[in-house]
Every structure is written in structure tokens, then in C-alpha cells.
Write a protein that holds these residues in place. Structure first.
Motif, PDB file in Angstrom:
ATOM      1  N   PHE A 297       0.832  -1.205   0.000  1.00 59.22           N
ATOM      2  CA  PHE A 297       0.000   0.000   0.000  1.00 59.22           C
ATOM      3  C   PHE A 297       0.864   1.252   0.000  1.00 59.22           C
ATOM      4  CE2 PHE A 297      -3.346  -2.761   2.043  1.00 59.22           C
ATOM      5  CZ  PHE A 297      -4.119  -2.798   0.904  1.00 59.22           C
ATOM      6  N   ALA A 298       1.901   1.237   0.837  1.00 54.87           N
ATOM      7  CA  ALA A 298       2.754   2.422   0.949  1.00 54.87           C
ATOM      8  C   ALA A 298       3.334   2.783  -0.409  1.00 54.87           C
ATOM      9  CB  ALA A 298       3.871   2.167   1.959  1.00 54.87           C
ATOM     10  N   MET A 299       3.791   1.762  -1.149  1.00 52.93           N
ATOM     11  CA  MET A 299       4.402   2.041  -2.448  1.00 52.93           C
ATOM     12  C   MET A 299       3.386   2.647  -3.402  1.00 52.93           C
ATOM     13  SD  MET A 299       7.234  -0.732  -3.412  1.00 52.93           S
ATOM     14  CE  MET A 299       6.504  -2.275  -3.030  1.00 52.93           C
ATOM     15  N   GLU A 300       2.163   2.074  -3.423  1.00 50.49           N
ATOM     16  CA  GLU A 300       1.169   2.578  -4.367  1.00 50.49           C
ATOM     17  C   GLU A 300       0.672   3.967  -3.958  1.00 50.49           C
ATOM     18  OE1 GLU A 300       0.832   1.097  -7.123  1.00 50.49           O
ATOM     19  OE2 GLU A 300       1.860  -0.760  -6.560  1.00 50.49           O
ATOM     20  N   PHE A 301       0.471   4.169  -2.637  1.00 52.81           N
ATOM     21  CA  PHE A 301       0.029   5.490  -2.192  1.00 52.81           C
ATOM     22  C   PHE A 301       1.114   6.531  -2.416  1.00 52.81           C
ATOM     23  CE2 PHE A 301      -3.361   3.419   0.284  1.00 52.81           C
ATOM     24  CZ  PHE A 301      -4.403   4.253  -0.078  1.00 52.81           C
TER      25      PHE A 301
ATOM     26  N   SER B 143       7.254   7.612 -10.316  1.00 51.06           N
ATOM     27  CA  SER B 143       7.247   6.159 -10.178  1.00 51.06           C
ATOM     28  C   SER B 143       8.659   5.578 -10.105  1.00 51.06           C
ATOM     29  CB  SER B 143       6.482   5.522 -11.330  1.00 51.06           C
ATOM     30  OG  SER B 143       7.158   5.810 -12.531  1.00 51.06           O
ATOM     31  N   ASN B 144       9.645   6.373 -10.522  1.00 48.93           N
ATOM     32  CA  ASN B 144      11.021   5.890 -10.394  1.00 48.93           C
ATOM     33  C   ASN B 144      11.405   5.659  -8.940  1.00 48.93           C
ATOM     34  OD1 ASN B 144      11.459   6.062 -13.130  1.00 48.93           O
ATOM     35  ND2 ASN B 144      12.063   8.214 -13.001  1.00 48.93           N
ATOM     36  N   TYR B 145      10.689   6.355  -8.061  1.00 51.74           N
ATOM     37  CA  TYR B 145      11.042   6.269  -6.650  1.00 51.74           C
ATOM     38  C   TYR B 145      10.200   5.239  -5.911  1.00 51.74           C
ATOM     39  CZ  TYR B 145      14.243  10.169  -6.724  1.00 51.74           C
ATOM     40  OH  TYR B 145      15.320  10.962  -6.965  1.00 51.74           O
ATOM     41  N   ARG B 146       9.542   4.368  -6.680  1.00 47.68           N
ATOM     42  CA  ARG B 146       8.611   3.411  -6.091  1.00 47.68           C
ATOM     43  C   ARG B 146       9.269   2.605  -4.959  1.00 47.68           C
ATOM     44  NH1 ARG B 146       6.730  -1.641  -7.910  1.00 47.68           N
ATOM     45  NH2 ARG B 146       4.568  -2.034  -7.338  1.00 47.68           N
ATOM     46  N   THR B 147      10.419   1.967  -5.257  1.00 49.72           N
ATOM     47  CA  THR B 147      11.055   1.163  -4.211  1.00 49.72           C
ATOM     48  C   THR B 147      11.667   2.044  -3.129  1.00 49.72           C
ATOM     49  OG1 THR B 147      12.874   0.959  -5.759  1.00 49.72           O
ATOM     50  CG2 THR B 147      11.534  -0.982  -5.397  1.00 49.72           C
ATOM     51  N   ALA B 148      12.095   3.253  -3.541  1.00 49.28           N
ATOM     52  CA  ALA B 148      12.677   4.152  -2.542  1.00 49.28           C
ATOM     53  C   ALA B 148      11.661   4.484  -1.461  1.00 49.28           C
ATOM     54  CB  ALA B 148      13.177   5.431  -3.210  1.00 49.28           C
TER      55      ALA B 148
ATOM     56  N   VAL C  48       9.978   4.060   4.137  1.00 46.21           N
ATOM     57  CA  VAL C  48       9.050   3.618   5.184  1.00 46.21           C
ATOM     58  C   VAL C  48       9.777   2.739   6.197  1.00 46.21           C
ATOM     59  CG1 VAL C  48       7.044   2.162   5.649  1.00 46.21           C
ATOM     60  CG2 VAL C  48       6.995   3.770   3.748  1.00 46.21           C
ATOM     61  N   ILE C  49      10.609   1.825   5.663  1.00 48.97           N
ATOM     62  CA  ILE C  49      11.321   0.906   6.555  1.00 48.97           C
ATOM     63  C   ILE C  49      12.248   1.660   7.502  1.00 48.97           C
ATOM     64  CG2 ILE C  49      13.135  -0.824   6.586  1.00 48.97           C
ATOM     65  CD1 ILE C  49      11.666  -1.615   3.813  1.00 48.97           C
ATOM     66  N   ILE C  50      13.000   2.586   6.927  1.00 52.51           N
ATOM     67  CA  ILE C  50      13.925   3.348   7.763  1.00 52.51           C
ATOM     68  C   ILE C  50      13.149   4.067   8.862  1.00 52.51           C
ATOM     69  CG2 ILE C  50      15.529   5.287   7.780  1.00 52.51           C
ATOM     70  CD1 ILE C  50      16.262   4.418   4.875  1.00 52.51           C
ATOM     71  N   LEU C  51      12.058   4.689   8.442  1.00 45.24           N
ATOM     72  CA  LEU C  51      11.246   5.450   9.386  1.00 45.24           C
ATOM     73  C   LEU C  51      10.717   4.551  10.509  1.00 45.24           C
ATOM     74  CD1 LEU C  51      10.684   8.455   8.956  1.00 45.24           C
ATOM     75  CD2 LEU C  51       8.323   7.828   8.435  1.00 45.24           C
TER      76      LEU C  51
END
Lengths: 288, 309, 245
Positions: free
Chosen positions: A244-248, A255-260, A265-268
Motif C-alpha cells: 500500500f505504501a508504495m502505491e500510495f 514512479s522511479n522512486y517506487r522502491t525508494a 518507510v522501513i527506515i522510518l
């Protein structure tokens, strides 16, 4: 609405990819980097089997089993003999295995992007709402069925209970007469099959290529850590959450930053809650 | 000069870049026992710092910041500084975590950085990368002689870094790092403050990785974001594990052994198709070597030994 | 010299330590006994800075230390041990001592710039300690290769190396055979004679009674009794909850 559905699809696939990984982490105690390559292997097995003329569904099914057996073989030949050498040795053996698989597949199949030979499908439209393609719908169904199956297996069958016992405390499990080797074998089989399944899903929705294992393993690691290291239900939640986080997130950045986004989120989450999502429902128990 | 000799020398020159990276990883992970999977971050930051300072001004079809065409010395110094600064900043949140949690945070940061490198065109010219970055002193030497010169310079650099890292490993500071690695709680009772030690060694590692990033661009004359995937991190780790984690000589040897293993097959003169197969096979070879070494020499070629005082 | 006043410590909703106050006077050996889970180790963690307390105060040599980092508290001259004596497994016996030497400078840049050789004087001190405790022969071996009794002994050598004013021993008698326990008691008494104060946690009542000047008894996170050893062994509440059954 469509963001929700895309998130659900992305999340479900992440979840399937990460489930097996977190099972090996929990019972074997080390980070199995080769898990990403098992995904790729699943996709390439399917390609290979359709290439020799099998229908896609049968090829996919056989590939999942084949992945399971391959995983079992790896456990027997590579990992069991070095179990006593500590997690760092196991981890880097799995890195070596990842290179080995990747190199061999690359040498045989080449470095081109490939795709499954399946018809392109249209998005199903219900009223004014565009829903998913039949493929995505099927994937969601299989993921749901797999998760339910796994839940029942782990909670209610004897073998499942044994696996959980080994995961909780290997020494205690041994005392109770549980054979950890058999559990390990089974976990490797299930984990590798799940990886193969995930790889096939990725291939259906995208392309099959040599780097898919490396790309996914970082994602898988993230989901697993976010879910609280080896907690299977935590992993499910984390997979969906990241999906969800990636799509939101795409509403706000390109969209280039999709995985970023996912990594952000993980770091946070880790900085705020160092124990991962698991800590939300488990209060930290400490001995006094 | 003979083809093979030139080939051997250039491979060793590349190996020295890895040696520096590997030594940096060793003091952080071998000596201090941290689980860092993000060393490529600082390697990348150093490489880009060097590139945008040393490259000529961006042409009309390119975009990147600066392009000062300045003295490579400044490029190297900047690479070291920014490598350290980025390590300092990334260390602020991530060093509060340990083991798996630290590992995933560092690898996540390295991916965020790589994705940034590929997408922020104004800064790095994006996925197209920056090409034809002139090598320092090149115009004063014949191509053959320059290859030898590079070899000598990079050898000196890696020996200097080795001496530095080795001295530090066996200093009181190094002792505190090893104490933290072995037993953090007990180390605290020995007046060692973990966060301070971890942060300083992390920044030091960042500086060294940044330095080797600059050398990498110097050697390659080009820079593209795909050079900075987590693959680099795994490569360096593999080299360190092969050589012997915790042992600086092992780190040095491991990096050289690893690069030779990876690059030797590329010397064979093959048809394009076969070359592709071979390039995959050498990855498989590295994997196999790693598996076998861990099976029969779990501590690497040169294991860490007790320090005799 | 060490005063603990009204300390509370919660984990989740559970009170691990509740309203505990105790006093350790200079030069004394103070015992703290209690069953497993009585909150002894938690109290130790709070005193030595490994855990933050939720209420109360810890005062050492006239200074409030309850919000200091463990390394800072150690720097004031309080050295604690842990239940499992593992030492630093892959450091040599000698290095295990040197980590604790008083004039260590762990600063990065000091070590980076200066020629930083291990202080001759400190090495000599460490070697003398090892000779005294019979570990000199093994000084260049990794601690991981030592036997369990040797590790126990090393723990004392290490602590002495740091010149502590007070030592907090966490279950020194656990898993120790009678002969070794005798030896440990001798060491503790000798060190005490040299002016080192002790606070010792254990659940071995005999050991604590033999060695302590004054004893506190904990149960369920609370202090239930205190007194001289002979008072404690005759205290009914202690007999009931501790020796019991």
C-alpha cells in the motif's frame, strides 16, 4: 479504489516472496540471501517447462514443486553440514549459492528480458470501476489460499506444531523428542516452493530476468525486518503495508522512486520502533 | 608491453580499489562487529563527488551539477569528506539499531541513494551517467606507462590505507571496538561508550569508502548509477569473508583474490555470445569459491588470531 | 557511598522493582538475596545505568547517577559483573584486562594521530594480576578457550584492573563448585581489605551470609527484610518466603 487494489496485489506478492524467507530465518536462524534466486529459479523453471511444450499452468505447478525439491537439496548438501559454524558462515554460504544459481541460470538462459507466453488480458470492468486483470485476480486468490493453508498447517497439524516448537527453541524442541532435521527439511521445501510461486507471479505481472532475485531480496529483507524478524503474521502485515505504501506514495513522487518509498518507510519505522511492527502487539518481555 | 602483463597489471589496479573498500569494511564489521550492508552508499557518494568535480562542464545534452574540471586532488579530498559526512548523517538514525535491524537500514539507505543517483538528473545526469572523465596526469605519459603508473599509485594508496587501518585496529581504540564486538554490555562497564565508538568508526569507514569510490572513477573514467547496487556491498563482503574477517592482511588478500577470480576469465578472447555465457559463469565461479571456502576454511584464508602483546 | 532511594522499575505493566531503598557504606560487603525473578538483577541494571528507573534516585559518592550512561557510571569507579561470565571471548586474557585499565584513551582521533602503544606500566600491572590469579601462562590465549572457573577468576582480575571503588557482583556463586567458591570468597575478602566496597547479589543464602556485613532480602520486587547475617537467618519472614517449605 484502484490504488487500494494495486496495493493489495503488490502487497500479496511481496508477502508470498517474504513468507518463505522468514520461515527459514525463524527456524534456521540465518538470513538466506539465496531466497531471492529461488524466486528467479521458479520463473525460469516455468519458462523452461513451457518451452518444452507443457501448458503454462502445469508448468507453473511443476516449477513450484521443483523449487521445493531444489531447496531441499540445498539444505541437505550445503546448509546442514555447516550448521554448527554460526550464522555468518551460513549467511555467506547462501550468498555464494545466490551467485552460483544466478551465474548458472545466466549462462543457460542468457541475460535478455523474457516473458511468459500467456495471452495479454484486459482489465475487468464492473460498472464504472476498473478492477484487476484475471491474472491479478487469480494471484490474489492463490495468495489468500496459500496463507490460509499455511496458517492451518502451522497451527493445527503435528508437523506444523513441531516447526513452531523448533523455531521457538531448538534445544527445548529436541528434549521434547522433535527431530529438528526433519523440520528443517520441511521448512526448506515449503520456503523454496513459496519462493518459486512468488517468482512466477512476478513473471506474470512483469518480466523474467536475471536481476529479479537481487531486486526482490532487498525488498524481502525489508518486509521481514519490518514484520519483526521471523514472525510470520508480522511479515504478512508488513508485506501488505509496504504494498500500500508504495502505491500510495506514487501519488506524491514519480514512479522511479517506487522502491525508494518502501525503503523510506522501513527506515522510518525502524527508527521509531526498532523492534519492527511486531512490537505493536507484543509488549517487550524481559527477565528480571 | 605484452598483452597479458598489461591485463594483469590493470586487474591488480582494480583490485587495489577493492582492497581499500575491503579494509574499510574490515575495521567496521570485522573489528567492530557491525552488520553493515550499506558500504556501497559511501563508495557511491565518493565516486559521484569526484565525478562532478573533476568532469568538464556538462554538455548541452547532459545535466549534472558543477562540472568544474578542477584538480583531481580536490575531487579525492571532497570524496573523502562527503563519504564521511554521509556516513555521519546516515549513522545518526541507523546506529541506534543493531544486527539485523542495522543491516536492513543500511541496505535500505544504499538503495535510496542509488535510486536518487539514477533519477536526479540535475545532479548526476541520471541513468546515462557521466563519461570521459579525464584521468589525472594522463597527458604526461604514454598509455602503457600510464597503466604502470596507475598501478604504482593505487598500490601505494592501498598500502597506506592498510597501514592506517592496521595501526588503528591494534590501538586502544581498536581494542575498544573489539571489546564492543565481543560483549557490548561488558564493554560499557569498561568505560567505553558504544554510540561514540560506533559512530566514529562508521564515519572513518565512510571516508575510506568515499576515497575508494573516487579511485574507482579515476580508473574507469566513467560513472553510472548501476555501478552502485547492493551487489558491490555483497562483493566486498564476499572478498572479506574469503580473506578472513577480522584480519587486515586477510582483507587485503581477499580483495585481490576475489578480483582475480572475477576478472581472469574476461581475459579469454571469446566471441560475443560466448563472452556473455562466460561472464555469467564467472559469477557462478565466485559463488562456488565462496561456498567451498566457507565449507573448508570457515574463517577465511587468513583467520583472525589472538593479539600477542 | 551508594544510596538507593525509593526506586521503582516497570516492565510493561509489571513492577519488577517496587519502592526499594538501600544503603551501601564504604568499605563494607553488602549482600542482596532473593529468589529468581525477585528483581535483584533489575535493581543492578538500574544502579549501573543499564536500565532507566521509573521513580526514585540512585546516589553514588554524593552524585545523582540514575540518568547517567553505563560508561559514565563505570567511569566514576563502579564496576559490575554479569550473571554469565563470558568476558570478551575473542580477546586475549591480557587484552581482557587491558580494556579495563584506567588511563585508556578510546578517542578516535587521539589513537589516529598519536603513536599509541599500550602503556608499559598497565601491561605490567595486568601481568602481575594474572600471575597472582594463576592465569599468566594463558595471557596470550583467547578467553573463549578458558574453562568456566578460569572465567570466574578472570572476572575479578578484570574488575581490579579498573581500580573500582565499588564492585557490583551479579550472582558470583552461580554454577561454582565449593572449592572455587572458597577461592572467590578469599579474593573478595582480600579486595575488601584493600578498601573496595562490594554489593553482591545471589540466591545462595549460605554464601551471602558468610561473606556479608549486612544483608537485604528481596521478594517480588520488594524489600522484605534487612539486617545482619545472624538476624536474617532467624527472620521468620525470610525463612517463610525464601527458605520456605
Amino acid at each position: 479504489m484502484d490504488i487500494f487494489i494495486y496495493g493489495l496485489v503488490t502487497g500479496s506478492i511481496l508477502l508470498i516472496c517474504a513468507l518463505g524467507f522468514s520461515m527459514t530465518l525463524k527456524t534456521e536462524g540465518f538470513i538466506n540471501v539465496a531466497h531471492g534466486q529461488m524466486l528467479m529459479l521458479g520463473a525460469y523453471f516455468t519458462l523452461g517447462l513451457t518451452y518444452i511444450g507443457l501448458p503454462f499452468l502445469i508448468a507453473a505447478f511443476l516449477s513450484v514443486l521443483l523449487c521445493g525439491v531444489t531447496g531441499l537439496a540445498f539444505q541437505r548438501i550445503l546448509f546442514k553440514p555447516i550448521k554448527s559454524n554460526g550464522i555468518l558462515v551460513q549467511l555467506f554460504t547462501s550468498v555464494g549459492l545466490a551467485y552460483l544459481i544466478n551465474g548458472l541460470v545466466g549462462a543457460i538462459a542468457g541475460k535478455r528480458m523474457l516473458s511468459f507466453d500467456i495471452p495479454i488480458s484486459r482489465v475487468v470492468k464492473v460498472g464504472d470501476v476498473y478492477l484487476v486483470t484475471p491474472y491479478e485476480f487469480m494471484i490474489l486468490g492463490i495468495v489468500l489460499a496459500t496463507v490460509i493453508f499455511l496458517h492451518i498447517f502451522l497451527q493445527y497439524t503435528i508437523m506444523g506444531k513441531h516447526i513452531r516448537a523448533v523455531a521457538d527453541n531448538q534445544d527445548l524442541a529436541k528434549i521434547r523428542g522433535i527431530n529438528p532435521d526433519r523440520c528443517s527439511d520441511l521448512v526448506w521445501f515449503i520456503a523454496s516452493s513459496l519462493a518459486g510461486l512468488g517468482g512466477i507471479f512476478l513473471g506474470i505481472l512483469g518480466a523474467v530476468h536475471l536481476n529479479m532475485g537481487w531486486q526482490q531480496i532487498v525488498m524481502i529483507l525489508s518486509v521481514t525486518v519490518l514484520g519483526g524478524l521471523g514472525s510470520i503474521y508480522g511479515v504478512m502485515l508488513a508485506g501488505l503495508l509496504l504494498g500500500f505504501a508504495m502505491e500510495f506514495g506514487l501519488l506524491f513522487v514519480s514512479s522511479n522512486y517506487r522502491t525508494a518509498i518502501a525503503f523510506g518507510v522501513i527506515i522510518l519505522v525502524l527508527v521509531i520502533r526498532p523492534e519492527g511492527l511486531q512490537s505493536l502487539w507484543q509488549s517487550k518481555g524481559r527477565e528480571t | 608491453m605484452e598483452g597479458f602483463l598489461i591485463f594483469a597489471i590493470s586487474i591488480l589496479t582494480l583490485a587495489f580499489v577493492y582492497v581499500i573498500l575491503c579494509l574499510a569494511l574490515n575495521i567496521e564489521c570485522g573489528v567492530a562487529g557491525m552488520w553493515d550492508l550499506g558500504i556501497v552508499s559511501y563508495f557511491g557518494v565518493g565516486a559521484y563527488s569526484y565525478a562532478i568535480i573533476v568532469a568538464p562542464e556538462a554538455a548541452s545534452y547532459q545535466h549534472y551539477l558543477f562540472g568544474l574540471e578542477s584538480n583531481p586532488i580536490y575531487g579525492i579530498v571532497l570524496a573523502i569528506i562527503l563519504g564521511g559526512v554521509s556516513a555521519y548523517l546516515i549513522g545518526l538514525p541507523s546506529l541506534r539499531l543493531r544486527r539485523e535491524y542495522f543491516l536492513i537500514t543500511t541496505i535500505a539507505f544504499s538503495e535510496v541513494l542509488r535510486i536518487t543517483f539514477s533519477n536526479e538528473n540535475w545532479l548526476t545526469n541520471g541513468v546515462a551517467g557521466i563519461y570521459n572523465i579525464e584521468q589525472p596526469l594522463k597527458s604526461y605519459f604514454s598509455p602503457d606507462n600510464y597503466i604502470v603508473l596507475l598501478f604504482v599509485i593505487f598500490l601505494c594508496f592501498s598500502v597506506i590505507v592498510y597501514k592506517m587501518v592496521n595501526k588503528l585496529s591494534f590501538s586502544t581504540y581498536g581494542l575498544s571496538l573489539k571489546a564492543l564486538r565481543e560483549n557490548e554490555a561488558l564493554a560499557k562497564t569498561a568505560r567505553i561508550e558504544p554510540s561514540k565508538q560506533y559512530h566514529s568508526v562508521y564515519v572513518f569507514t565512510g571516508c575510506l569508502a568515499g576515497f575508494s569510490g573516487a579511485l574507482y572513477v579515476w580508473l574507469n573514467t566513467l560513472i553510472v548509477p548501476t555501478q552502485f547496487t547492493p551487489n558491490v556491498t555483497f562483493f566486498v563482503w564476499t572478498a572479506l569473508i574469503i580473506g578472513g574477517i577480522g584480519n587486515n592482511r586477510g582483507a587485503f588478500l581477499g580483495a585481490i583474490f576475489f578480483v582475480i577470480l572475477l576478472e581472469t576469465l574476461s581475459f579469454l578472447n571469446l566471441s560475443a555470445e560466448l563472452a556473455l555465457v562466460v561472464s555469467s559463469l564467472r559469477i557462478a565461479l565466485v559463488g562456488l569459491a565462496l561456498i567451498l571456502i566457507l565449507r573448508y576454511l570457515p574463517n577465511g584464508l587468513l583467520r583472525e588470531k589472538p593479539t600477542v602483546l | 557511598m551508594l544510596t538507593v532511594t525509593n526506586v521503582d522499575k516497570f516492565y510493561g505493566g509489571v513492577k519488577a522493582v517496587e519502592n526499594v531503598s538501600l544503603e551501601v557504606n564504604k568499605g563494607k560487603i553488602i549482600g542482596l538475596i532473593g529468589t529468581n525473578g525477585a528483581g535483584k538483577t533489575t535493581l543492578f541494571n538500574v544502579i549501573s545505568g543499564f536500565d532507566k528507573l521509573d521513580r526514585g534516585s540512585v546516589n553514588f559518592d554524593g552524585q545523582e547517577i540514575s540518568n547517567l550512561l553505563p560508561s559514565k557510571i563505570a567511569n566514576l569507579g563502579m564496576i559490575r559483573t554479569f550473571q554469565t561470565a563470558t568476558g570478551f571471548p575473542r580477546l586475549t586474557v591480557l587484552e581482557n584486562l587491558l580494556v579495563f585499565s584506567e588511563n585508556n584513551n578510546f578517542e578516535f582521533y587521539k589513537n589516529f594521530l598519536n603513536k599509541n602503544e599500550q602503556n608499559k606500566e598497565q601491561i605490567e600491572k595486568a601481568e602481575n594480576l594474572l600471575k597472582k590469579f594463576g592465569l599468566f601462562e594463558k595471557k596470550n590465549q583467547w578467553v573463549v578457550d578458558l574453562s568456566a572457573p578460569e572465567l570466574k577468576i578472570l572476572e575479578f582480575a578484570r574488575a581490579i584492573m579498573g581500580n573500582p571503588q565499588i564492585m557490583l557482583l551479579d550472582e558470583p556463586a552461580a554454577g561454582v563448585n565449593p572449592a572455587l567458591l572458597e577461592q572467590l570468597m578469599e579474593i573478595i575478602q582480600e579486595l575488601n581489605g584493600e578498601g573496595i566496597t562490594f554489593l553482591i547479589v545471589d540466591h545462595n543464602l549460605r554464601f551471602i551470609c558468610d561473606i556479608s556485613d549486612f544483608i537485604y532480602v528481596m521478594n517480588d520486587g520488594k524489600l522484605i527484610a534487612q539486617g545482619k547475617p545472624d538476624e536474617i537467618v532467624n527472620n521468620e519472614l525470610v525463612i517463610e518466603t525464601y527458605i520456605g517449605k
